[in-house]
Design an enzyme around this catalytic site. Structure first.
Site, PDB file in Angstrom:
ATOM      1  N   GLU A   1       0.863  -1.181   0.000  1.00 50.28           N
ATOM      2  CA  GLU A   1       0.000   0.000   0.000  1.00 50.28           C
ATOM      3  C   GLU A   1       0.903   1.235   0.000  1.00 50.28           C
ATOM      4  O   GLU A   1       1.724   1.405   0.913  1.00 50.28           O
ATOM      5  CB  GLU A   1      -0.857  -0.008   1.267  1.00 50.28           C
ATOM      6  CG  GLU A   1      -2.325   0.242   1.048  1.00 50.28           C
ATOM      7  CD  GLU A   1      -3.068   0.258   2.367  1.00 50.28           C
ATOM      8  OE1 GLU A   1      -3.473   1.363   2.786  1.00 50.28           O
ATOM      9  OE2 GLU A   1      -3.236  -0.804   2.970  1.00 50.28           O
TER      10      GLU A   1
ATOM     11  N   ASP B   1      -5.665   8.940   9.542  1.00 47.25           N
ATOM     12  CA  ASP B   1      -4.310   8.615   9.963  1.00 47.25           C
ATOM     13  C   ASP B   1      -4.030   9.029  11.400  1.00 47.25           C
ATOM     14  O   ASP B   1      -4.345  10.142  11.818  1.00 47.25           O
ATOM     15  CB  ASP B   1      -3.293   9.312   9.047  1.00 47.25           C
ATOM     16  CG  ASP B   1      -3.386   8.826   7.620  1.00 47.25           C
ATOM     17  OD1 ASP B   1      -3.793   7.661   7.437  1.00 47.25           O
ATOM     18  OD2 ASP B   1      -3.063   9.597   6.700  1.00 47.25           O
TER      19      ASP B   1
END
Length: 268
Positions: free
Chosen positions: A49, A60
């Site tokens: 990824e 995040d």
């Protein structure tokens, strides 16, 4: 055939689960990202990824936010991230790449140009975490026409929407293990096993799990239920802790080796 489909078909024949590391592209620099991709492939990773650094992330946690800040100082963009995939190919990488990016960089690039670049740089899948199901039809259609998998995120809070989220999925479905943002955890959402069983019931494609997985024990646990396991923050933290080694030519190989060994022991 899309590289993701080839990978899962091969792993199924071997009765194996995909190891899917996440990297923030450009942390600490592009050259090192390419080197790390090759190290992860040597360690046994199956799909990579590639995270596009973003200044205002929704999903995040602090480790990946710091990585994004370092990469953005290097002026890394969505185009840079795709170029990194090409550079890794030129160095011999055969793994499928999934581009993790927020919607705004895609919009700013322009849909037609974006998908031309994705195909040109041999990227197999996309994750766009802030693209709602109700607004993804155009992107999904363009991705399908380009032979690219648009990977949906499904969370424990999706409840009655799980079926509709995964019904149109191609390639794989990304299951979020916990509530909240990315980051290493010792405990997961208490209903995670039931949640995964529900997703498997509706999904026609492999399911993978991510967010918070950071140890060999956790990888082994979820490998029994899922077709793939994503490890992000724990690897990004390894990159961060090895930056002093990676920045010096005489210790660079040592830093890369430590990252590779960390991923190899996750696989077990």
């Amino acid at each position: 055939m899309n590289r993701i489909d080839q990978t899962f078909a091969s792993l199924k024949q071997q009765n194996k689960t995909a190891m899917m590391p996440y990297l923030t592209v450009g942390d600490p620099d592009i050259r090192t990202t390419v080197d790390i991709i090759l190290e992860l492939e040597s360690a046994g990773a199956d799909i990579i990824e590639l995270g596009v650094p973003y200044s205002d992330p929704l999903a995040d946690g602090p480790v990946i936010q710091r990585a994004s800040e370092r990469a953005l100082k290097n002026k890394v963009t969505i185009r840079t991230a795709m170029e990194t995939a090409r550079l890794a190919r030129e160095r011999g990488s055969q793994l499928p790449f999934i581009l993790f990016t927020y919607y705004n960089p895609v919009l700013q690039t322009g849909f037609d140009t974006f998908f031309e670049e994705v195909v040109k740089h041999d990227i197999s899948g996309l994750i766009i975490p802030d693209l709602p199901l109700e607004e993804c039809e155009q992107i999904r259609s363009l991705a399908h026409a380009a032979g690219i998998h648009l990977v949906p995120l499904v969370a424990p809070t999706s409840h009655e929407r799980i079926a509709s989220i995964v019904s149109e999925a191609t390639g794989l479905v990304y299951c979020v293990s916990s509530l909240g943002v990315t980051g290493e955890r010792t405990d997961f959402y208490s209903g995670v096993d039931n949640f995964l069983e529900t997703v498997k019931r509706y999904s026609k494609v492999p399911i993978v799990i991510g967010f918070g997985i950071s140890s060999q024990e956790q990888v082994a646990r979820f490998s029994k239920i899922c077709d793939g396991v994503v490890v992000g923050s724990a690897i990004v933290r390894q990159v961060e802790s090895n930056i002093p080694l990676l920045e010096k030519e005489d210790t660079r190989e040592q830093g890369l080796l430590q990252i590779r060994e960390f991923v190899a022991q996750l696989i077990g």
